[in-house]
Design a protein around this motif. Structure first.
Motif, PDB file in Angstrom:
ATOM      1  N   GLU A  81       0.826  -1.209   0.000  1.00 17.08           N
ATOM      2  CA  GLU A  81       0.000   0.000   0.000  1.00 17.08           C
ATOM      3  C   GLU A  81       0.861   1.260   0.000  1.00 17.08           C
ATOM      4  N   LEU A  82       1.916   1.262   0.821  1.00 16.02           N
ATOM      5  CA  LEU A  82       2.829   2.408   0.835  1.00 16.02           C
ATOM      6  C   LEU A  82       3.530   2.570  -0.512  1.00 16.02           C
ATOM      7  N   GLN A  83       3.855   1.435  -1.142  1.00 15.59           N
ATOM      8  CA  GLN A  83       4.486   1.474  -2.454  1.00 15.59           C
ATOM      9  C   GLN A  83       3.531   2.053  -3.491  1.00 15.59           C
ATOM     10  N   SER A  84       2.248   1.703  -3.396  1.00 14.83           N
ATOM     11  CA  SER A  84       1.284   2.256  -4.352  1.00 14.83           C
ATOM     12  C   SER A  84       1.050   3.743  -4.105  1.00 14.83           C
ATOM     13  N   MET A  85       1.204   4.180  -2.861  1.00  9.40           N
ATOM     14  CA  MET A  85       0.988   5.596  -2.532  1.00  9.40           C
ATOM     15  C   MET A  85       2.197   6.449  -2.911  1.00  9.40           C
ATOM     16  N   TYR A  86       3.410   5.965  -2.631  1.00  8.35           N
ATOM     17  CA  TYR A  86       4.611   6.781  -2.792  1.00  8.35           C
ATOM     18  C   TYR A  86       5.531   6.308  -3.920  1.00  8.35           C
ATOM     19  N   GLY A  87       5.275   5.155  -4.500  1.00 12.77           N
ATOM     20  CA  GLY A  87       6.134   4.634  -5.558  1.00 12.77           C
ATOM     21  C   GLY A  87       7.163   3.660  -5.004  1.00 12.77           C
ATOM     22  N   LYS A  88       7.891   3.018  -5.936  1.00 12.77           N
ATOM     23  CA  LYS A  88       8.879   2.021  -5.514  1.00 12.77           C
ATOM     24  C   LYS A  88      10.068   2.635  -4.798  1.00 12.77           C
ATOM     25  N   GLU A  89      10.243   3.943  -4.951  1.00 14.09           N
ATOM     26  CA  GLU A  89      11.369   4.615  -4.305  1.00 14.09           C
ATOM     27  C   GLU A  89      11.237   4.609  -2.784  1.00 14.09           C
ATOM     28  N   ILE A  90      10.063   4.287  -2.283  1.00 11.20           N
ATOM     29  CA  ILE A  90       9.828   4.285  -0.842  1.00 11.20           C
ATOM     30  C   ILE A  90      10.409   3.039  -0.179  1.00 11.20           C
ATOM     31  N   LEU A  91      10.717   2.010  -0.974  1.00 11.26           N
ATOM     32  CA  LEU A  91      11.208   0.751  -0.412  1.00 11.26           C
ATOM     33  C   LEU A  91      12.671   0.875  -0.012  1.00 11.26           C
ATOM     34  N   ALA A  92      13.006   0.427   1.187  1.00  8.55           N
ATOM     35  CA  ALA A  92      14.390   0.451   1.649  1.00  8.55           C
ATOM     36  C   ALA A  92      15.233  -0.580   0.909  1.00  8.55           C
ATOM     37  N   ASN A  93      14.619  -1.682   0.532  1.00  6.29           N
ATOM     38  CA  ASN A  93      15.282  -2.712  -0.263  1.00  6.29           C
ATOM     39  C   ASN A  93      14.555  -2.798  -1.593  1.00  6.29           C
ATOM     40  N   PRO A  94      15.060  -2.122  -2.620  1.00  8.13           N
ATOM     41  CA  PRO A  94      14.344  -2.116  -3.892  1.00  8.13           C
ATOM     42  C   PRO A  94      14.261  -3.518  -4.492  1.00  8.13           C
ATOM     43  N   PRO A  95      13.176  -3.804  -5.218  1.00  7.47           N
ATOM     44  CA  PRO A  95      13.029  -5.132  -5.811  1.00  7.47           C
ATOM     45  C   PRO A  95      14.065  -5.339  -6.914  1.00  7.47           C
ATOM     46  N   LYS A  96      14.413  -6.584  -7.140  1.00  6.06           N
ATOM     47  CA  LYS A  96      15.418  -6.912  -8.150  1.00  6.06           C
ATOM     48  C   LYS A  96      14.744  -7.101  -9.499  1.00  6.06           C
ATOM     49  N   GLU A  97      14.106  -6.047  -9.999  1.00  2.88           N
ATOM     50  CA  GLU A  97      13.425  -6.111 -11.286  1.00  2.88           C
ATOM     51  C   GLU A  97      13.481  -4.733 -11.933  1.00  2.88           C
ATOM     52  N   GLY A  98      13.388  -4.714 -13.261  1.00  6.34           N
ATOM     53  CA  GLY A  98      13.353  -3.460 -13.996  1.00  6.34           C
ATOM     54  C   GLY A  98      14.598  -2.612 -13.783  1.00  6.34           C
ATOM     55  N   PHE A 153      15.490  -1.102 -11.171  1.00  8.43           N
ATOM     56  CA  PHE A 153      16.088  -1.340  -9.859  1.00  8.43           C
ATOM     57  C   PHE A 153      17.061  -2.521  -9.877  1.00  8.43           C
ATOM     58  N   ALA A 154      16.966  -3.393 -10.866  1.00 12.32           N
ATOM     59  CA  ALA A 154      17.917  -4.504 -10.965  1.00 12.32           C
ATOM     60  C   ALA A 154      19.329  -3.977 -11.152  1.00 12.32           C
ATOM     61  N   GLY A 155      19.434  -2.831 -11.829  1.00  6.72           N
ATOM     62  CA  GLY A 155      20.738  -2.224 -12.030  1.00  6.72           C
ATOM     63  C   GLY A 155      21.425  -1.854 -10.740  1.00  6.72           C
ATOM     64  N   LEU A 156      20.648  -1.508  -9.742  1.00  7.82           N
ATOM     65  CA  LEU A 156      21.244  -1.165  -8.452  1.00  7.82           C
ATOM     66  C   LEU A 156      21.986  -2.344  -7.854  1.00  7.82           C
ATOM     67  N   TRP A 157      21.550  -3.554  -8.199  1.00  6.22           N
ATOM     68  CA  TRP A 157      22.184  -4.755  -7.664  1.00  6.22           C
ATOM     69  C   TRP A 157      23.312  -5.255  -8.564  1.00  6.22           C
ATOM     70  N   TYR A 158      23.184  -5.059  -9.903  1.00  4.79           N
ATOM     71  CA  TYR A 158      24.139  -5.670 -10.823  1.00  4.79           C
ATOM     72  C   TYR A 158      25.182  -4.697 -11.360  1.00  4.79           C
ATOM     73  N   TYR A 159      24.889  -3.405 -11.480  1.00  4.44           N
ATOM     74  CA  TYR A 159      25.852  -2.469 -12.056  1.00  4.44           C
ATOM     75  C   TYR A 159      27.165  -2.407 -11.282  1.00  4.44           C
ATOM     76  N   PRO A 160      27.168  -2.393  -9.968  1.00  2.10           N
ATOM     77  CA  PRO A 160      28.470  -2.361  -9.268  1.00  2.10           C
ATOM     78  C   PRO A 160      29.349  -3.560  -9.606  1.00  2.10           C
ATOM     79  N   VAL A 161      28.771  -4.728  -9.770  1.00  3.93           N
ATOM     80  CA  VAL A 161      29.555  -5.920 -10.103  1.00  3.93           C
ATOM     81  C   VAL A 161      30.101  -5.788 -11.515  1.00  3.93           C
ATOM     82  N   VAL A 162      29.279  -5.304 -12.449  1.00  6.09           N
ATOM     83  CA  VAL A 162      29.718  -5.146 -13.830  1.00  6.09           C
ATOM     84  C   VAL A 162      30.820  -4.093 -13.916  1.00  6.09           C
TER      85      VAL A 162
END
Length: 136
Positions: free
Chosen positions: A71-88, A90-99
């Protein structure tokens, strides 16, 4: 036997009390929406108090932690999540540092190879080569 039943009833009551969802359980997983970038549990601004009241209201409605976060995500967007999902995106946040780190290691390897550097030179061999050069 009666004492045993009372003990079990108290244990079940305590388990029910400790398993109840608290605001602190949810505020660990979301960021404050004021733009400070802090996790909600660490923010003390007026916006964080409003969000805590919203969470408290959702808990009183009987919503689960996952439902409240959704519900908070629908109200404020995915940016509200402390641990962003590994999709779309936001996946870059997890994989770009390794690359980027892998690409950096390749660049360093190529530079050292071009300079004909050896990784682990024996200091005695280097000294002996310098002595031989000095003798000539």
């Amino acid at each position: 036997m009666r004492l045993f039943l009372i003990l079990i009833a108290l244990l079940l009551l305590e388990a029910g009390i400790t398993s109840a969802l608290q605001v602190s359980d949810v505020e660990k997983d979301v960021l404050c929406s004021c733009g400070c970038g802090k996790v909600l549990e660490n923010c003390d601004c007026a916006t964080s108090e409003v969000m805590r009241e919203e969470i408290r209201g959702m808990i009183e409605q009987g919503m689960s932690k996952e439902q409240i976060v959704a519900e908070l995500q629908s109200m404020y967007g995915k940016e509200i999540l402390a641990n962003p999902p590994k999709e779309g995106v936001f996946a870059g946040l997890w994989y770009y540092p390794v690359v980027v780190m892998g690409a950096g290691l390749v660049v360093v390897y190529l530079i050292l190879r071009r300079r004909n550097a050896s990784w682990y030179a024996d200091p005695d061999e280097v000294i002996n080569e310098e002595d031989i050069e000095l003798e000539h």
